[in-house]
Design a protein around this motif. Sequence first.
Motif, PDB file in Angstrom:
ATOM      1  N   VAL A  72      22.739  -9.802 -33.428  1.00 30.08           N
ATOM      2  CA  VAL A  72      22.336  -8.417 -33.154  1.00 30.08           C
ATOM      3  C   VAL A  72      21.937  -7.746 -34.461  1.00 30.08           C
ATOM      4  CG1 VAL A  72      23.088  -6.162 -32.309  1.00 30.08           C
ATOM      5  CG2 VAL A  72      23.797  -8.247 -31.119  1.00 30.08           C
ATOM      6  N   SER A  92      18.700  -4.217 -29.351  1.00 33.18           N
ATOM      7  CA  SER A  92      18.852  -5.553 -29.909  1.00 33.18           C
ATOM      8  C   SER A  92      19.965  -6.311 -29.187  1.00 33.18           C
ATOM      9  CB  SER A  92      19.162  -5.466 -31.406  1.00 33.18           C
ATOM     10  OG  SER A  92      19.392  -6.740 -31.954  1.00 33.18           O
ATOM     11  N   TYR A  93      21.070  -5.634 -28.922  1.00 34.09           N
ATOM     12  CA  TYR A  93      22.188  -6.239 -28.178  1.00 34.09           C
ATOM     13  C   TYR A  93      21.751  -6.651 -26.773  1.00 34.09           C
ATOM     14  CZ  TYR A  93      26.436  -6.123 -25.290  1.00 34.09           C
ATOM     15  OH  TYR A  93      27.425  -6.413 -24.385  1.00 34.09           O
ATOM     16  N   THR A  94      21.030  -5.753 -26.103  1.00 35.84           N
ATOM     17  CA  THR A  94      20.600  -6.035 -24.734  1.00 35.84           C
ATOM     18  C   THR A  94      19.619  -7.200 -24.693  1.00 35.84           C
ATOM     19  OG1 THR A  94      20.844  -3.673 -24.252  1.00 35.84           O
ATOM     20  CG2 THR A  94      19.657  -4.989 -22.635  1.00 35.84           C
ATOM     21  N   ASN A 114      32.219 -10.321 -35.226  1.00 31.56           N
ATOM     22  CA  ASN A 114      30.885  -9.801 -34.887  1.00 31.56           C
ATOM     23  C   ASN A 114      30.971  -8.644 -33.895  1.00 31.56           C
ATOM     24  OD1 ASN A 114      29.437 -11.609 -36.520  1.00 31.56           O
ATOM     25  ND2 ASN A 114      29.558 -13.196 -34.959  1.00 31.56           N
ATOM     26  N   TYR A 115      31.884  -8.737 -32.934  1.00 32.60           N
ATOM     27  CA  TYR A 115      32.065  -7.645 -31.983  1.00 32.60           C
ATOM     28  C   TYR A 115      32.585  -6.397 -32.697  1.00 32.60           C
ATOM     29  CZ  TYR A 115      33.679  -4.942 -27.978  1.00 32.60           C
ATOM     30  OH  TYR A 115      33.892  -3.933 -27.061  1.00 32.60           O
ATOM     31  N   LEU A 172      26.837 -12.539 -31.012  1.00 33.98           N
ATOM     32  CA  LEU A 172      26.655 -11.148 -31.435  1.00 33.98           C
ATOM     33  C   LEU A 172      26.294 -11.041 -32.918  1.00 33.98           C
ATOM     34  CD1 LEU A 172      29.509  -9.245 -29.536  1.00 33.98           C
ATOM     35  CD2 LEU A 172      27.059  -9.266 -29.047  1.00 33.98           C
ATOM     36  N   LEU A 190      28.048   0.418 -24.221  1.00 32.95           N
ATOM     37  CA  LEU A 190      28.071  -1.036 -24.096  1.00 32.95           C
ATOM     38  C   LEU A 190      28.086  -1.458 -22.629  1.00 32.95           C
ATOM     39  CD1 LEU A 190      30.508  -2.026 -26.984  1.00 32.95           C
ATOM     40  CD2 LEU A 190      28.056  -2.529 -26.829  1.00 32.95           C
ATOM     41  N   LEU A 201      29.806  -4.734 -34.499  1.00 29.92           N
ATOM     42  CA  LEU A 201      28.943  -3.993 -33.582  1.00 29.92           C
ATOM     43  C   LEU A 201      29.565  -2.652 -33.222  1.00 29.92           C
ATOM     44  CD1 LEU A 201      26.558  -3.704 -31.598  1.00 29.92           C
ATOM     45  CD2 LEU A 201      27.901  -5.043 -29.941  1.00 29.92           C
ATOM     46  N   ASP A 235      30.976 -13.539 -28.820  1.00 24.53           N
ATOM     47  CA  ASP A 235      31.164 -12.966 -30.154  1.00 24.53           C
ATOM     48  C   ASP A 235      30.327 -13.705 -31.197  1.00 24.53           C
ATOM     49  OD1 ASP A 235      32.914 -11.067 -31.894  1.00 24.53           O
ATOM     50  OD2 ASP A 235      33.021 -13.009 -32.905  1.00 24.53           O
ATOM     51  N   LEU A 248      21.441  -0.970 -29.781  1.00 22.62           N
ATOM     52  CA  LEU A 248      21.777  -1.308 -28.404  1.00 22.62           C
ATOM     53  C   LEU A 248      20.659  -2.106 -27.729  1.00 22.62           C
ATOM     54  CD1 LEU A 248      23.411   2.089 -27.524  1.00 22.62           C
ATOM     55  CD2 LEU A 248      24.573  -0.124 -27.431  1.00 22.62           C
ATOM     56  N   THR A 275      25.125  -3.751 -21.181  1.00 22.44           N
ATOM     57  CA  THR A 275      25.509  -5.052 -20.644  1.00 22.44           C
ATOM     58  C   THR A 275      25.109  -5.192 -19.182  1.00 22.44           C
ATOM     59  OG1 THR A 275      27.397  -5.132 -22.162  1.00 22.44           O
ATOM     60  CG2 THR A 275      27.431  -6.639 -20.303  1.00 22.44           C
TER      61      THR A 275
END
Length: 231
Positions: A78, A99-101, A123-124, A75, A153, A127, A72, A97, A157
């Motif tokens: 992101v 950016s997250y990856t 932060n989660y 994150l 997600l 998102l 978190d 997504l 992930t």
Amino acid sequence: MTAKREPISRRERPAKPALTRWGIVDAAVRVMRSEGLEKVTMRRLAQELDTGPASLYVYVANTAELHAAVLDALLGEVELSTDRPGTGWREDLVAVLTSYTRLLFEHPQLARSALVARPSGANYLDLVERLLLLLSRSGAPREQVAWGVDSLLQYATATAAEHATQEHEPMSQGDWDALTRAAHGVDEAGHPMIKAHLPTLLSGTQDARLSWGLNVVINGIIHTPVPDTTG
């Protein structure tokens, strides 16, 4: 004659800062960046914070919760503000997504942990809020948007965990090379479909496959109704 050293009273030592959940997570992130996620344990953090492991359990229940809190914290990196002139909701959704990856690409052990970690921090939630907002702009029913975020997600992930492993573990690259040789060496009589779909079966850049895969999931969310669960 050497002057005798004056003993230092324990009372004159500076007091240790009070433990907080934020301070524990911050220390965990530092340890992960320098030593790897496998070193982020209660015992190692107790050493880092000059305290006993038992003291940490007041703030963090177990190692799994600690790893979720570390995820978190990261994150926050992101990129959520993706509204750009000339782009639509789909492009912005894919950008968030991606950016997250990519964040998980940088931390391969955390990427694998994220498959089972259940972060619940600010932060989660930020998102998820952003993903819901962008996906809702598709016009899809609310139920499909709500369920769809979980699928997006999961895909991002899992992709990060797979590619992070391949890039950071030499044996994984060897496995991929062996698969490539095996696929190109198949007999057409025994595996006609593999033969027919080469070389496309193994082609494409990481970014291209990620973007395409995310769009596949998005299209599925938009066009697949949620089953009736009221019966």
